[in-house]
Design a protein around this motif. Structure first.
Motif, PDB file in Angstrom:
ATOM      1  N   ARG A   1       2.736   7.466  -7.002  1.00  8.64           N
ATOM      2  CA  ARG A   1       2.099   8.275  -7.982  1.00  8.64           C
ATOM      3  C   ARG A   1       2.409  10.212  -6.292  1.00  8.64           C
ATOM      4  O   ARG A   1       1.455  10.450  -6.796  1.00  8.64           O
ATOM      5  CB  ARG A   1       0.386   7.636  -7.102  1.00  8.64           C
ATOM      6  CG  ARG A   1       0.086   7.830  -5.531  1.00  8.64           C
ATOM      7  CD  ARG A   1      -1.539   7.161  -5.118  1.00  8.64           C
ATOM      8  NE  ARG A   1      -1.978   8.757  -5.719  1.00  8.64           N
ATOM      9  CZ  ARG A   1      -3.546   9.676  -5.045  1.00  8.64           C
ATOM     10  NH1 ARG A   1      -3.625   8.879  -4.001  1.00  8.64           N
ATOM     11  NH2 ARG A   1      -4.190  10.176  -5.638  1.00  8.64           N
ATOM     12  N   SER A   2       3.740   9.271  -6.348  1.00  6.29           N
ATOM     13  CA  SER A   2       4.383  10.213  -5.508  1.00  6.29           C
ATOM     14  C   SER A   2       5.098  11.337  -6.739  1.00  6.29           C
ATOM     15  O   SER A   2       6.073  10.079  -6.694  1.00  6.29           O
ATOM     16  CB  SER A   2       4.161  11.077  -3.830  1.00  6.29           C
ATOM     17  OG  SER A   2       2.379  10.184  -3.231  1.00  6.29           O
TER      18      SER A   2
ATOM     19  N   HIS B   1       3.887  14.135   1.372  1.00  5.47           N
ATOM     20  CA  HIS B   1       3.171  13.180   0.031  1.00  5.47           C
ATOM     21  C   HIS B   1       2.599  13.955  -0.992  1.00  5.47           C
ATOM     22  O   HIS B   1       1.826  14.488  -0.881  1.00  5.47           O
ATOM     23  CB  HIS B   1       2.107  11.982  -0.160  1.00  5.47           C
ATOM     24  CG  HIS B   1       2.924  11.029   0.558  1.00  5.47           C
ATOM     25  ND1 HIS B   1       3.663   9.510  -0.647  1.00  5.47           N
ATOM     26  CD2 HIS B   1       2.918  10.321   1.323  1.00  5.47           C
ATOM     27  CE1 HIS B   1       3.869   9.303   0.156  1.00  5.47           C
ATOM     28  NE2 HIS B   1       3.772   9.110   1.308  1.00  5.47           N
TER      29      HIS B   1
ATOM     30  N   TRP C   1      -3.534   8.880   8.335  1.00  5.11           N
ATOM     31  CA  TRP C   1      -3.867   9.214   7.116  1.00  5.11           C
ATOM     32  C   TRP C   1      -4.997  10.342   7.032  1.00  5.11           C
ATOM     33  O   TRP C   1      -5.836  10.598   6.403  1.00  5.11           O
ATOM     34  CB  TRP C   1      -3.926   8.307   5.535  1.00  5.11           C
ATOM     35  CG  TRP C   1      -3.747   6.939   5.617  1.00  5.11           C
ATOM     36  CD1 TRP C   1      -2.789   6.419   6.560  1.00  5.11           C
ATOM     37  CD2 TRP C   1      -2.676   6.154   4.817  1.00  5.11           C
ATOM     38  NE1 TRP C   1      -2.369   5.390   6.068  1.00  5.11           N
ATOM     39  CE2 TRP C   1      -1.783   4.890   4.935  1.00  5.11           C
ATOM     40  CE3 TRP C   1      -3.323   6.521   2.790  1.00  5.11           C
ATOM     41  CZ2 TRP C   1      -1.062   4.429   4.227  1.00  5.11           C
ATOM     42  CZ3 TRP C   1      -2.760   6.037   1.942  1.00  5.11           C
ATOM     43  CH2 TRP C   1      -1.587   4.667   2.614  1.00  5.11           C
TER      44      TRP C   1
ATOM     45  N   GLU D   1       1.579   4.578  -3.063  1.00  4.97           N
ATOM     46  CA  GLU D   1       1.577   5.314  -2.136  1.00  4.97           C
ATOM     47  C   GLU D   1       3.047   6.648  -2.869  1.00  4.97           C
ATOM     48  O   GLU D   1       1.932   8.149  -3.092  1.00  4.97           O
ATOM     49  CB  GLU D   1       1.277   5.841  -0.560  1.00  4.97           C
ATOM     50  CG  GLU D   1       0.134   7.416  -0.358  1.00  4.97           C
ATOM     51  CD  GLU D   1      -0.858   7.678  -1.322  1.00  4.97           C
ATOM     52  OE1 GLU D   1      -0.947   8.732  -2.643  1.00  4.97           O
ATOM     53  OE2 GLU D   1      -1.410   6.836  -1.709  1.00  4.97           O
ATOM     54  N   HIS D   2       3.770   5.671  -2.839  1.00  4.89           N
ATOM     55  CA  HIS D   2       5.228   6.274  -3.450  1.00  4.89           C
ATOM     56  C   HIS D   2       5.389   6.674  -4.580  1.00  4.89           C
ATOM     57  O   HIS D   2       5.309   7.340  -5.106  1.00  4.89           O
ATOM     58  CB  HIS D   2       6.731   5.698  -3.258  1.00  4.89           C
ATOM     59  CG  HIS D   2       6.707   5.969  -1.384  1.00  4.89           C
ATOM     60  ND1 HIS D   2       7.774   6.281  -1.236  1.00  4.89           N
ATOM     61  CD2 HIS D   2       6.090   5.755  -0.248  1.00  4.89           C
ATOM     62  CE1 HIS D   2       8.072   6.837  -0.140  1.00  4.89           C
ATOM     63  NE2 HIS D   2       6.776   6.051   0.628  1.00  4.89           N
TER      64      HIS D   2
ATOM     65  N   THR E   1       0.507  -1.926   0.268  1.00  6.01           N
ATOM     66  CA  THR E   1      -0.107  -0.066   0.180  1.00  6.01           C
ATOM     67  C   THR E   1       0.864   0.818   0.053  1.00  6.01           C
ATOM     68  O   THR E   1       0.934   1.684  -0.874  1.00  6.01           O
ATOM     69  CB  THR E   1      -1.113  -0.187   1.196  1.00  6.01           C
ATOM     70  OG1 THR E   1      -1.333  -0.926   0.931  1.00  6.01           O
ATOM     71  CG2 THR E   1      -1.562   1.192   1.292  1.00  6.01           C
TER      72      THR E   1
ATOM     73  N   ASP F   1      -5.793  13.961   4.703  1.00  5.30           N
ATOM     74  CA  ASP F   1      -5.374  14.925   3.458  1.00  5.30           C
ATOM     75  C   ASP F   1      -6.621  15.945   3.520  1.00  5.30           C
ATOM     76  O   ASP F   1      -6.066  17.055   2.928  1.00  5.30           O
ATOM     77  CB  ASP F   1      -5.757  14.285   2.784  1.00  5.30           C
ATOM     78  CG  ASP F   1      -7.680  13.933   2.903  1.00  5.30           C
ATOM     79  OD1 ASP F   1      -8.126  13.644   4.163  1.00  5.30           O
ATOM     80  OD2 ASP F   1      -8.577  12.940   2.279  1.00  5.30           O
TER      81      ASP F   1
END
Length: 280
Positions: A107-108, A224, A239, A104-105, A100, A241
């Motif tokens: 897409r960053s 991120h 998490w 995330e990495h 997971t 946002d």
């Protein structure tokens, strides 16, 4: 963070109490209908226990308002998504969690990290990572998929060498000295850390013990692309946002960054930590 979670849980409990009252039931009567203890009903209504989606469906049906089950589940999902308990995340082991994070990495593009207690995962050697995963497996009593988790973490490190990525990583000197592994493993880890300095995609800052700190060196986190913050705590990952939370963590990171040393100065801090281990 935890306060936001608790406030959301209390609000859900208040909604459950409203539905019970509208159904004309006492807490005891509802407990009997559901074959629950009265204390469970009380804890759910006062926000001292987190309901499951099955609990919410059963509650809605028992009070005669089955259509509210979807609303209740949506409320639960809204604060579950922010707080990801280790108990739930690690039910299938550490590798799925690593997968997971890798997604995330991927897409960053611009990532910032702070860690004060151990070497950041993106810069860990396989042997160091193995000791870290082993410790957390024992702590959380989770499945022992340590080798798979290590492979997943090391594979994620390939993004350190991809053009278009920027990693700005800060660590406190204590992370370089904490013997969470045998000294020879730590020595190799520090050698690896020194080798990272100079990579085009990585800016490595070390906050020395003697540096003045405008903020306490609290728990680690990743930012991120100024869109998501992942904070690790003992019980859960958070998490975040919401723009106000991301802005807060950006200010924390920038404040800590001002106390860090870089380049040759960072290399000197790593070297003195390496020397403290002796001739290994």
């Amino acid at each position: 963070m935890t306060t936001d979670f608790q406030h959301a849980r209390i609000a859900l409990g208040q909604r459950l109490r409203e539905l019970r009252a509208e159904g004309g039931l006492t807490g005891r009567q509802l407990a009997d209908l559901l074959c629950w203890t009265q204390s469970k009903v009380s804890k759910l209504e006062t926000g001292r226990q987190t309901a499951t989606h099955d609990d919410l469906k059963a509650w809605a049906e028992a009070v005669g308002q089955p259509r509210t089950a979807a609303e209740l589940s949506a409320r639960l999902r809204s604060f579950e998504s922010g707080t990801r308990s280790w108990r739930r995340q690690l039910a299938a082991g550490h590798k799925p969690v690593q997968d997971t994070l890798t997604a995330e990495h991927d897409r960053s593009h611009f990532l910032r990290a702070w860690e004060g207690a151990m070497i950041v995962g993106m810069l860990q050697t396989a042997d160091y990572a193995r000791h870290i995963f082993s410790a957390y497996v024992d702590l959380h009593r989770s499945p022992r998929d340590i080798d798979d988790a290590v492979r997943a973490r090391i594979q994620r490190q390939e993004s350190l060498y991809r053009s278009g990525k920027q990693y700005h990583i800060l660590m406190w000197e204590s992370a370089l000295r904490a013997l969470v592994c045998p000294p020879p493993v730590m020595a190799a880890q520090l050698d690896r850390l020194a080798g990272v300095i100079g990579l085009d995609t990585v800016s490595l800052g070390i906050v020395p013990f003697e540096a003045s700190l405008k903020l306490p060196a609290a728990n680690g986190f990743w930012i991120h692309d100024e869109r998501l913050v992942i904070v690790e705590d003992w019980h859960a990952e958070l998490w975040l946002d919401q723009p106000e939370n991301v802005s807060l963590y950006l200010r924390v990171w920038e404040t800590l960054a001002a106390s860090a040393v870089y380049g040759a100065d960072a290399h000197r801090v790593i070297t003195r930590c390496r020397r403290a281990l002796g001739d290994l």
